[in-house]
Design a protein around this motif. Structure first.
Motif, mmCIF file in Angstrom:
data_model
loop_
_atom_site.group_PDB
_atom_site.id
_atom_site.type_symbol
_atom_site.label_atom_id
_atom_site.label_comp_id
_atom_site.label_asym_id
_atom_site.label_seq_id
_atom_site.Cartn_x
_atom_site.Cartn_y
_atom_site.Cartn_z
ATOM 1 N N GLY A 45 115.208 -30.125 112.351
ATOM 2 C CA GLY A 45 114.172 -29.585 111.484
ATOM 3 C C GLY A 45 112.837 -29.721 112.187
ATOM 4 N N VAL A 46 111.765 -29.650 111.426
ATOM 5 C CA VAL A 46 110.409 -29.720 111.977
ATOM 6 C C VAL A 46 109.621 -30.756 111.192
ATOM 7 C CG1 VAL A 46 108.220 -28.443 112.169
ATOM 8 C CG2 VAL A 46 110.370 -27.368 112.886
ATOM 9 N N ALA A 47 108.770 -31.488 111.891
ATOM 10 C CA ALA A 47 107.894 -32.451 111.238
ATOM 11 C C ALA A 47 106.456 -32.197 111.655
ATOM 12 C CB ALA A 47 108.288 -33.881 111.585
ATOM 13 N N VAL A 48 105.546 -32.308 110.700
ATOM 14 C CA VAL A 48 104.108 -32.219 110.967
ATOM 15 C C VAL A 48 103.481 -33.534 110.506
ATOM 16 C CG1 VAL A 48 101.965 -30.970 110.577
ATOM 17 C CG2 VAL A 48 104.141 -29.726 110.595
ATOM 18 N N VAL A 49 102.841 -34.218 111.429
ATOM 19 C CA VAL A 49 102.145 -35.470 111.135
ATOM 20 C C VAL A 49 100.653 -35.184 111.048
ATOM 21 C CG1 VAL A 49 101.549 -37.768 111.963
ATOM 22 C CG2 VAL A 49 103.859 -36.914 112.265
ATOM 23 N N CYS A 50 100.050 -35.615 109.953
ATOM 24 C CA CYS A 50 98.604 -35.488 109.798
ATOM 25 C C CYS A 50 98.090 -36.855 109.350
ATOM 26 C CB CYS A 50 98.264 -34.403 108.776
ATOM 27 S SG CYS A 50 96.523 -33.997 108.692
ATOM 28 N N GLY A 51 97.762 -37.684 110.326
ATOM 29 C CA GLY A 51 97.202 -38.997 110.065
ATOM 30 C C GLY A 51 95.779 -39.031 110.569
ATOM 31 N N ALA A 52 95.499 -39.905 111.531
ATOM 32 C CA ALA A 52 94.178 -39.877 112.163
ATOM 33 C C ALA A 52 93.983 -38.567 112.923
ATOM 34 C CB ALA A 52 94.020 -41.063 113.099
ATOM 35 N N GLY A 53 95.067 -38.083 113.535
ATOM 36 C CA GLY A 53 95.065 -36.780 114.193
ATOM 37 C C GLY A 53 96.166 -35.918 113.605
ATOM 38 N N ILE A 54 96.575 -34.905 114.354
ATOM 39 C CA ILE A 54 97.607 -33.995 113.869
ATOM 40 C C ILE A 54 98.576 -33.699 114.996
ATOM 41 C CG2 ILE A 54 96.358 -31.859 114.427
ATOM 42 C CD1 ILE A 54 97.366 -30.786 111.667
ATOM 43 N N ASN A 55 99.862 -33.567 114.651
ATOM 44 C CA ASN A 55 100.884 -33.306 115.652
ATOM 45 C C ASN A 55 102.062 -32.635 114.965
ATOM 46 O OD1 ASN A 55 102.249 -33.245 118.075
ATOM 47 N ND2 ASN A 55 102.145 -35.449 118.447
ATOM 48 N N CYS A 56 102.932 -32.065 115.763
ATOM 49 C CA CYS A 56 104.116 -31.383 115.233
ATOM 50 C C CYS A 56 105.202 -31.398 116.289
ATOM 51 C CB CYS A 56 103.767 -29.943 114.860
ATOM 52 S SG CYS A 56 105.183 -28.934 114.338
ATOM 53 N N ALA A 57 106.425 -31.589 115.830
ATOM 54 C CA ALA A 57 107.575 -31.499 116.720
ATOM 55 C C ALA A 57 108.758 -31.007 115.914
ATOM 56 C CB ALA A 57 107.890 -32.848 117.366
ATOM 57 N N GLY A 58 109.675 -30.338 116.607
ATOM 58 C CA GLY A 58 110.869 -29.846 115.941
ATOM 59 C C GLY A 58 112.093 -30.021 116.806
ATOM 60 N N VAL A 59 113.231 -30.110 116.148
ATOM 61 C CA VAL A 59 114.523 -30.241 116.828
ATOM 62 C C VAL A 59 115.461 -29.201 116.228
ATOM 63 C CG1 VAL A 59 116.474 -31.735 117.354
ATOM 64 C CG2 VAL A 59 114.168 -32.709 117.198
#
Length: 325
Positions: free
Chosen positions: A119-133
């Motif tokens: 699936g895909v994950a989007v992290v939005c904490g201090a910054g922002i990132n995304c990764a998928g498998v």
């Protein structure tokens, strides 16, 4: 599958969580330590901090270091494959475990919520990132190093935007906004410009601007159009990241999970999440949006079980143990 214990790490800018589990999925201990910031603290100091967290977790678990058969470390500020490989080699050289796997913390967030492992994950904490498998193991990811690699978003960006609009609303260069008073009140000063001057003079740490993220969301939810515009820009970024990752993996036209995490998204602010859902409905209508209750540390521990080929019941045992806590 070797006998012994596994150590899992979920490292962020502000904290590092560690778990010790058996290869059967029993949770022996969890601890929290300081953040993983090799860019500011230096790599040796950051590695020393990780070693301290690992040692504390093993003490709480009653497990000697020699019992560790695998370390799974999923860390913020490890954004490129070369950085992952370098940290993995350094941890092996320090004798952290006979087997070490390192990845970006976005993969731990993804694994915490999806049972099939893709699936895909989007992290939005201090910054922002995304990764998928993808189901076949292919990955999609972004550098996520800041504006110089095309990124915008996270608590830091929200805080900087709140201050920028607050000052411009105060001095007339921009539209009036309730952010002006809210920012000044948050810092306990008379004017929003005093915050900017404090940063310039070294009296206010720029890192404190991240604390303005919930302030901005409060003002936006109260109806301020300027603050709402910033929230909607973030929603657009969250949707763009996830939908592009889905497209790269060939998952845009099939049901696929998109996991939303990090402090900003995990706060479940209704205006932001509604805007995110609206944009995914347009760009990736088959996506299933998830904001997990389980922490990313669970995902790191599940990945540790994956690395030692633990049987499916071990994964379920671990999920149940985390939810019991």
């Amino acid at each position: 599958m070797a006998a012994g214990v596994l150590v899992a790490l979920d490292g962020g800018n502000s904290k590092t969580d560690a778990a010790v589990v058996t290869t059967g999925g029993d949770l022996l201990a969890t601890v929290r330590g300081g953040g993983f910031r090799p860019q500011s603290a230096g790599l040796d100091a950051a590695l020393d901090a990780l070693a301290a967290v690992i040692a504390a977790a093993l003490r709480d678990a009653g497990a000697p270091p020699g019992d560790v058969v695998h370390l799974a470390a999923y860390m913020a500020n490890v954004d490129l494959p070369d950085e992952e490989e370098r940290l993995e080699k350094l941890l092996l050289a320090r004798g952290a475990a006979p087997g070490v796997a390192v990845g970006n913390d976005t993969f731990a967030l993804l694994r915490s919520a999806v049972t099939e492992g893709w699936g895909v994950a989007v992290v939005c904490g201090a910054g922002i990132n995304c990764a998928g498998v993808a189901p076949d193991g292919r990955t999609a990811r972004f550098p996520s190093l800041g504006s110089h690699t095309g990124d915008w978003g996270g608590g830091g960006e929200l805080g900087r935007a709140a201050l920028w609009h607050a000052i411009r609303g105060e001095d007339g260069r921009g539209p009036e906004t309730a952010l002006t008073g809210a920012v000044a009140a948050h810092f306990g000063v008379d004017r929003a410009i005093d915050v900017g001057l404090g940063i310039h003079l070294g009296e206010v740490g720029e890192g404190r601007l991240t604390g303005l993220a919930p302030v901005l969301c409060d003002v936006a939810e109260a109806g301020d159009p300027v603050a709402r515009g910033v929230v909607f820009r973030l929603a657009e970024e969250v949707a763009i990241l996830g939908s592009v990752a889905l497209r790269r993996l060939g998952l845009l036209d099939v049901p696929a999970d998109v996991v939303l995490g990090g402090g900003v998204l995990a706060a479940r602010r209704p205006l932001l999440l509604d805007a995110v859902a609206e944009r995914y409905a347009a760009a990736a209508p088959h996506a299933r949006l998830l904001v997990p209750e389980d922490p990313p540390l669970l995902g790191a521990a599940l990945l540790a079980l994956d690395h030692v080929s633990a049987p499916p019941p071990a994964h379920e045992t671990l999920r149940t143990a985390f939810r019991g806590r």
